[in-house]
Every structure is written in C-alpha cells, then in structure tokens.
Design a protein around this motif. Structure first.
Motif, mmCIF file in Angstrom:
data_model
loop_
_atom_site.group_PDB
_atom_site.id
_atom_site.type_symbol
_atom_site.label_atom_id
_atom_site.label_comp_id
_atom_site.label_asym_id
_atom_site.label_seq_id
_atom_site.Cartn_x
_atom_site.Cartn_y
_atom_site.Cartn_z
ATOM 1 N N ALA A 64 0.833 -1.210 0.000
ATOM 2 C CA ALA A 64 0.000 0.000 0.000
ATOM 3 C C ALA A 64 0.869 1.261 0.000
ATOM 4 C CB ALA A 64 -0.929 -0.007 1.208
ATOM 5 N N SER A 65 1.923 1.252 0.787
ATOM 6 C CA SER A 65 2.815 2.409 0.844
ATOM 7 C C SER A 65 3.467 2.657 -0.512
ATOM 8 C CB SER A 65 3.889 2.173 1.906
ATOM 9 O OG SER A 65 4.837 3.198 1.883
ATOM 10 N N PHE A 66 3.924 1.600 -1.162
ATOM 11 C CA PHE A 66 4.532 1.737 -2.477
ATOM 12 C C PHE A 66 3.522 2.269 -3.484
ATOM 13 C CE2 PHE A 66 5.387 -0.075 -6.678
ATOM 14 C CZ PHE A 66 6.611 0.515 -6.933
ATOM 15 N N ALA A 67 2.315 1.709 -3.475
ATOM 16 C CA ALA A 67 1.288 2.131 -4.430
ATOM 17 C C ALA A 67 0.908 3.594 -4.217
ATOM 18 C CB ALA A 67 0.057 1.238 -4.309
ATOM 19 N N VAL A 68 0.705 3.995 -2.974
ATOM 20 C CA VAL A 68 0.320 5.375 -2.679
ATOM 21 C C VAL A 68 1.413 6.347 -3.112
ATOM 22 C CG1 VAL A 68 -0.089 7.007 -0.781
ATOM 23 C CG2 VAL A 68 -1.310 4.842 -0.836
ATOM 24 N N SER A 69 2.669 6.018 -2.812
ATOM 25 C CA SER A 69 3.753 6.934 -3.177
ATOM 26 C C SER A 69 3.915 7.023 -4.691
ATOM 27 C CB SER A 69 5.065 6.500 -2.529
ATOM 28 O OG SER A 69 5.490 5.252 -3.048
ATOM 29 N N LEU A 70 3.787 5.903 -5.388
ATOM 30 C CA LEU A 70 3.917 5.913 -6.845
ATOM 31 C C LEU A 70 2.788 6.718 -7.492
ATOM 32 C CD1 LEU A 70 5.567 4.810 -9.219
ATOM 33 C CD2 LEU A 70 3.996 2.870 -9.272
ATOM 34 N N VAL A 71 1.567 6.508 -7.028
ATOM 35 C CA VAL A 71 0.418 7.244 -7.578
ATOM 36 C C VAL A 71 0.525 8.727 -7.257
ATOM 37 C CG1 VAL A 71 -2.088 7.534 -7.373
ATOM 38 C CG2 VAL A 71 -1.117 5.252 -7.641
ATOM 39 N N ALA A 72 0.949 9.060 -6.041
ATOM 40 C CA ALA A 72 1.057 10.466 -5.649
ATOM 41 C C ALA A 72 2.082 11.203 -6.518
ATOM 42 C CB ALA A 72 1.445 10.580 -4.174
ATOM 43 N N VAL A 73 3.219 10.593 -6.761
ATOM 44 C CA VAL A 73 4.227 11.248 -7.592
ATOM 45 C C VAL A 73 3.752 11.343 -9.034
ATOM 46 C CG1 VAL A 73 6.588 11.064 -8.480
ATOM 47 C CG2 VAL A 73 6.137 10.639 -6.081
ATOM 48 N N ALA A 74 3.090 10.284 -9.528
ATOM 49 C CA ALA A 74 2.574 10.314 -10.903
ATOM 50 C C ALA A 74 1.527 11.416 -11.067
ATOM 51 C CB ALA A 74 1.988 8.957 -11.269
ATOM 52 N N ILE A 75 0.639 11.580 -10.091
ATOM 53 C CA ILE A 75 -0.361 12.653 -10.147
ATOM 54 C C ILE A 75 0.317 14.017 -10.084
ATOM 55 C CG2 ILE A 75 -2.243 13.746 -8.841
ATOM 56 C CD1 ILE A 75 -3.212 10.915 -8.142
ATOM 57 N N GLY A 76 1.336 14.132 -9.231
ATOM 58 C CA GLY A 76 2.083 15.387 -9.140
ATOM 59 C C GLY A 76 2.742 15.744 -10.462
ATOM 60 N N ILE A 77 3.307 14.759 -11.147
ATOM 61 C CA ILE A 77 3.915 15.010 -12.457
ATOM 62 C C ILE A 77 2.855 15.413 -13.471
ATOM 63 C CG2 ILE A 77 5.097 13.892 -14.398
ATOM 64 C CD1 ILE A 77 6.693 12.276 -12.333
ATOM 65 N N TYR A 78 1.708 14.748 -13.420
ATOM 66 C CA TYR A 78 0.642 15.036 -14.385
ATOM 67 C C TYR A 78 0.129 16.477 -14.247
ATOM 68 C CZ TYR A 78 -3.765 14.702 -16.910
ATOM 69 O OH TYR A 78 -4.799 14.908 -17.771
ATOM 70 N N TYR A 79 -0.023 16.951 -13.015
ATOM 71 C CA TYR A 79 -0.578 18.287 -12.784
ATOM 72 C C TYR A 79 0.480 19.388 -12.738
ATOM 73 C CZ TYR A 79 -5.228 16.429 -12.085
ATOM 74 O OH TYR A 79 -6.450 15.831 -12.278
ATOM 75 N N LEU A 80 1.713 19.070 -12.992
ATOM 76 C CA LEU A 80 2.760 20.085 -13.003
ATOM 77 C C LEU A 80 2.515 21.068 -14.146
ATOM 78 C CD1 LEU A 80 5.300 18.932 -11.111
ATOM 79 C CD2 LEU A 80 6.517 19.923 -12.993
ATOM 80 N N PRO A 81 2.666 22.363 -13.907
ATOM 81 C CA PRO A 81 2.419 23.337 -14.975
ATOM 82 C C PRO A 81 3.622 23.474 -15.926
ATOM 83 C CG PRO A 81 2.941 24.483 -12.946
ATOM 84 C CD PRO A 81 2.905 23.025 -12.623
ATOM 85 N N VAL A 82 3.944 22.379 -16.614
ATOM 86 C CA VAL A 82 5.056 22.379 -17.568
ATOM 87 C C VAL A 82 4.596 21.675 -18.841
ATOM 88 C CG1 VAL A 82 6.887 22.446 -15.827
ATOM 89 C CG2 VAL A 82 5.991 20.255 -16.566
#
Length: 96
Positions: free
Chosen positions: A19-37
């Motif tokens: 669960a910890s691995f999945a949450v961290s991977l999804v959180a970083v992926a979402i952060g990359i997706y919403y980055l204003p670049v």
C-alpha cells in the motif's frame, strides 16, 4: 543449537509495504501530471520515476539475495560446528 533462519513477514506488514509503495507511486505520478510544464518535461519526469522504481526493485533484490546467501553460509557453518561438537567426547580413551 539451532539458528533462527529468518523472521517471518506477516500479512499485515506485506500489505502495508504494498500500500505504501502504491500510494507513493500514484502520488508522484499525479504530481507530475498536474505540473504546470510542457509535455516533454512531464515525459522526462515520468521516465525518471520509472527508472527510480526499477532501480529500487533491483536494489531490494540484490540486498535480499546477499542476505539469503549469508544465511546459507551461517547455516552450513553452524552444521559443521554441531557435527564437531557431537563427535567430540572428552572422556573417550582414544589417547590411552
């Protein structure tokens, strides 16, 4: 003389690690997706994330293999010591 081979991993610990691995991977992926670049920067960061994930798996496997190898060596050494102790009888008349 028995060596404790390896501690057992409980189901709760395994579930927490997954669960910890999945949450961290999804959180970083979402952060990359919403980055204003731009898309190229997102793609670069996404590939970097995948590289970090695969490197982490490789490192974990290497550490696990090294630990298992050490455990096998310790068990063989312990078996040799146990055999020597069982064969040694200080009260035998071998010297007389």
């Amino acid at each position: 003389m028995d060596i404790n081979t390896q501690p057992k991993v409980t189901n709760a610990f395994y579930a927490q690690a997954v669960a910890s691995f999945a949450v961290s991977l999804v959180a970083v992926a979402i952060g990359i997706y919403y980055l204003p670049v731009g898309g190229w920067v997102r793609a670069f960061l996404g590939l970097g994330l995948l590289y970090v994930v695969t490197s982490a798996f490789t490192l974990a496997k290497t550490v696990r293999d090294a630990q298992e190898s050490g455990t096998v060596v310790r068990r063989v050494d312990q078996a040799r010591i146990d055999k020597l102790i069982s064969e040694h009888n200080p009260f035998s008349n071998a010297g007389a």
